[in-house]
Design a protein around this motif. Structure first.
Motif, short mmCIF file in Angstrom:
data_model
loop_
_atom_site.label_atom_id
_atom_site.label_comp_id
_atom_site.label_asym_id
_atom_site.label_seq_id
_atom_site.Cartn_x
_atom_site.Cartn_y
_atom_site.Cartn_z
N CYS A 245 0.86 -1.19 0.00
CA CYS A 245 0.00 0.00 0.00
C CYS A 245 0.89 1.24 0.00
O CYS A 245 1.90 1.25 0.72
CB CYS A 245 -0.90 -0.02 1.24
SG CYS A 245 -2.28 1.13 1.16
N GLU B 262 1.35 3.94 1.44
CA GLU B 262 1.22 4.85 2.58
C GLU B 262 2.46 5.71 2.75
O GLU B 262 2.42 6.77 3.39
CB GLU B 262 0.92 4.05 3.85
CG GLU B 262 -0.44 3.35 3.79
CD GLU B 262 -0.71 2.49 5.03
OE1 GLU B 262 0.16 2.44 5.91
OE2 GLU B 262 -1.78 1.87 5.08
N HIS C 151 -4.98 5.50 5.97
CA HIS C 151 -4.81 4.22 5.28
C HIS C 151 -5.42 4.28 3.88
O HIS C 151 -6.54 4.74 3.69
CB HIS C 151 -5.46 3.10 6.09
CG HIS C 151 -4.84 2.91 7.44
ND1 HIS C 151 -3.59 2.35 7.60
CD2 HIS C 151 -5.28 3.21 8.68
CE1 HIS C 151 -3.28 2.32 8.89
NE2 HIS C 151 -4.29 2.84 9.56
N LYS D 53 -6.79 2.52 0.32
CA LYS D 53 -7.63 1.37 0.00
C LYS D 53 -7.37 0.97 -1.46
O LYS D 53 -7.24 1.82 -2.33
CB LYS D 53 -9.11 1.70 0.21
CG LYS D 53 -9.43 2.12 1.64
CD LYS D 53 -10.85 2.64 1.76
CE LYS D 53 -11.15 3.09 3.18
NZ LYS D 53 -10.31 4.26 3.57
N CYS E 224 -6.88 12.46 7.69
CA CYS E 224 -6.08 12.26 6.47
C CYS E 224 -5.84 13.56 5.72
O CYS E 224 -5.00 13.59 4.82
CB CYS E 224 -6.80 11.29 5.53
SG CYS E 224 -6.93 9.63 6.19
N LYS F 99 -6.74 7.24 -1.32
CA LYS F 99 -6.63 7.71 0.06
C LYS F 99 -8.00 8.06 0.62
O LYS F 99 -8.25 7.90 1.80
CB LYS F 99 -5.71 8.95 0.08
CG LYS F 99 -5.39 9.49 1.45
CD LYS F 99 -4.41 10.64 1.32
CE LYS F 99 -4.15 11.28 2.67
NZ LYS F 99 -3.23 12.44 2.57
#
Length: 507
Positions: free
Chosen positions: A343, A345, A354, A356, A397, A501
């Motif tokens: 991922c 990140e 996190h 997806k 986020c 995101k």
């Protein structure tokens, strides 16, 4: 049995929904069940021979060995090569092996990066494989291949000349995990020769099933160093390559760098030298030898300007193929950096957010859903279309700093098993904003939509590679993603990966 060159087990959506081909439940490659085959051999007290990848010249393939060398090849089990074979000796490390007669540095550099990540390493190289009382000449490995994890069974007959391994070989002659892993990857590629030449990105994705991001080091982002540091901390795998140069590949320059060669990025570190901060990148040559000779190399006097602790931690004066070099020289002598992770990140300074990931399978079919690029506006609307709704970012986020919030990847799937027979099309993708007047639209968007709306994002160029990707910053709203071939009426399958995101909803 399928005809030669035909991919025998391509993922379909139903299998994914049933749980086959996942990280925890890989699909059996060629429908070969490792446990059943091993049990069969143990009961009958025989050594396994893989009929799907037989120990003969077909599995070596064409163009790797000369006809005279090919005549000298014998396929031997490890116990015939040495008296005391081991799967691994004192753990698995990038320093265990060196490249053989095959031009597969792109795979071996990725294996070097893989050895740093124990969770993914255990997925690719299942532990507890031994030459013990249960030994019957059968091993297995796992790879991600075009949307699915597959479990690949092999026998342990390895190609040798005069009793020596001709491809990857361990520095400890009793250790065989590198040669067996290479053979398993040769099987999914079609043959050993099908692994000749490639890019680290391909192998990194096949070893992780993750998201791939390619960075052009000739025009690197301003936050390249911070990005690499976060990638190193987030269990990402990193590889890089050098330009081909004007001479043939694998020419060693006077500074020690090999042209047209793949390396693994094995570390990043900031140190203080004479009061100045220096950003250093650690690289590893899959030859197992041959190193950089410039600033901050093993013999550089600059190591005398850092603290004893940093010198003790970093400096290893041995020709093992691994070396440090400053970030500026890294960008100067290397052409691209590939980062692969489960991922992305590491793109965020805010680690609490996190991302997806979602996969979608599709197909361009000549005459129906293969409309080509926007040069062919009349047929463009027949391409597959993916409508995406992006919600507002959660407060945890969001950031005042402008950053990317979506990665879109387009990977074409082969219709042939043998890698060298695959003819990649030129592929790319467009992203359009669905404006208010079109939000009530149902079904596919017509030519009028594309004639009245320009894309808000698109791949920079159409590439005839396995994958293209774009990092995007899209505000909340609705968008249309259109994956295309450059020319109309070209048939191929593809996988569209959307990593977001923000919360997204795809039709």
């Amino acid at each position: 049995m399928a005809s030669p060159g035909v991919c025998m087990s391509i993922l379909n959506a139903r299998k994914m929904k049933d749980g086959f081909g996942t990280f925890t439940n890989p699909e059996r490659f060629n429908n070969q069940d490792f446990e059943q085959l091993k049990q069969y051999c143990q009961i009958r007290q025989v050594r396994y021979i893989d009929e799907m990848f037989p120990p003969d010249r077909r599995s070596i393939g064409e163009g790797v060995l000369s006809p005279s060398d090919l005549m000298r090849v014998t396929w031997n089990r490890p116990r015939k090569i040495v008296s005391n074979p081991c799967f691994e000796v004192d753990g698995i490390s990038r320093f265990d092996f060196g490249q053989g007669m095959l031009g597969n540095c792109w795979i071996l550099s990725s294996i070097g990066a893989l050895t740093f990540q124990s969770v993914i390493l255990k997925q690719v190289v299942p532990p507890e494989q031994r030459f013990d009382e249960d030994y019957c000449g059968i091993f297995h490995f796992r790879f991600w291949r075009f949307g699915k994890w597959v479990d690949v069974v092999i026998d342990d007959k390895l190609p040798t000349i005069d009793g020596n391994l001709i491809f990857v070989h361990s520095k400890n002659p009793t250790e065989f995990w590198p040669a067996l892993l290479e053979k398993a990857y040769a099987k999914v590629c079609g043959s050993y020769s099908d692994m000749n030449a490639g890019t680290p990105a391909e192998a990194l994705v096949d070893f992780t099933g993750g998201v791939h991001i390619c960075i052009d080091l000739k025009e690197p982002p301003k936050d390249l160093w911070e990005m690499m540091c976060r990638a190193g901390q987030s269990k990402s795998l990193m590889g890089c390559g050098t330009p081909q140069g004007e001479t043939s590949a694998n020419t060693v320059l006077p500074n020690g760098i090999v042209q047209g060669h793949a390396y693994a990025v094995t570390g990043v570190k900031t140190t203080l030298s004479q009061g100045q901060q220096v950003n250093l990148v650690r690289l590893w040559n899959p030859w197992g030898e041959g190193e950089w000779k410039g600033d901050w190399s093993d013999t550089s006097m600059l190591w005398n300007t850092v603290s004893p602790e940093d010198r003790e931690m970093c400096l290893k004066k041995r020709d093992d193929g691994e070396f440090w070099m400053p970030l500026e020289d890294f960008c100067r002598f290397y052409s691209d950096l590939d980062i692969c992770c489960m991922c992305p990140e590491f793109l965020d300074e805010n680690s609490s957010c996190h991302w997806k990931t979602a996969f979608y399978e599709g197909r361009w079919v000549a005459g129906t859903t293969a409309g080509g690029c926007m040069n062919d506006l009349d047929s463009f609307c027949t391409n597959p279309q993916y409508r995406v709704k992006i919600d507002e970012l959660l407060s945890g986020c969001s950031s005042k700093k402008v950053e990317k919030n979506m990665l879109v990847s387009l990977m074409q799937k082969p219709d042939k098993r043998n890698r060298r027979l695959v003819k990649n099309l030129h592929i790319g993708l467009y992203v359009f904003e669905v404006t208010e007047e079109f939000k009530t639209q149902r079904g596919k968007f017509s030519a009028s939509f594309f004639s009245r709306n320009r894309p808000v994002a698109q791949t920079k160029t159409y590439l005839n590679g396995r994958e293209v990707m774009e990092l995007l910053m899209l505000k909340p709203g609705e968008y249309l993603i259109v994956p295309t071939t450059f020319k109309p009426n070209e048939t191929a399958s593809f996988i569209l990966t959307i990593v977001s995101k923000a919360e997204t909803h795809v039709q």
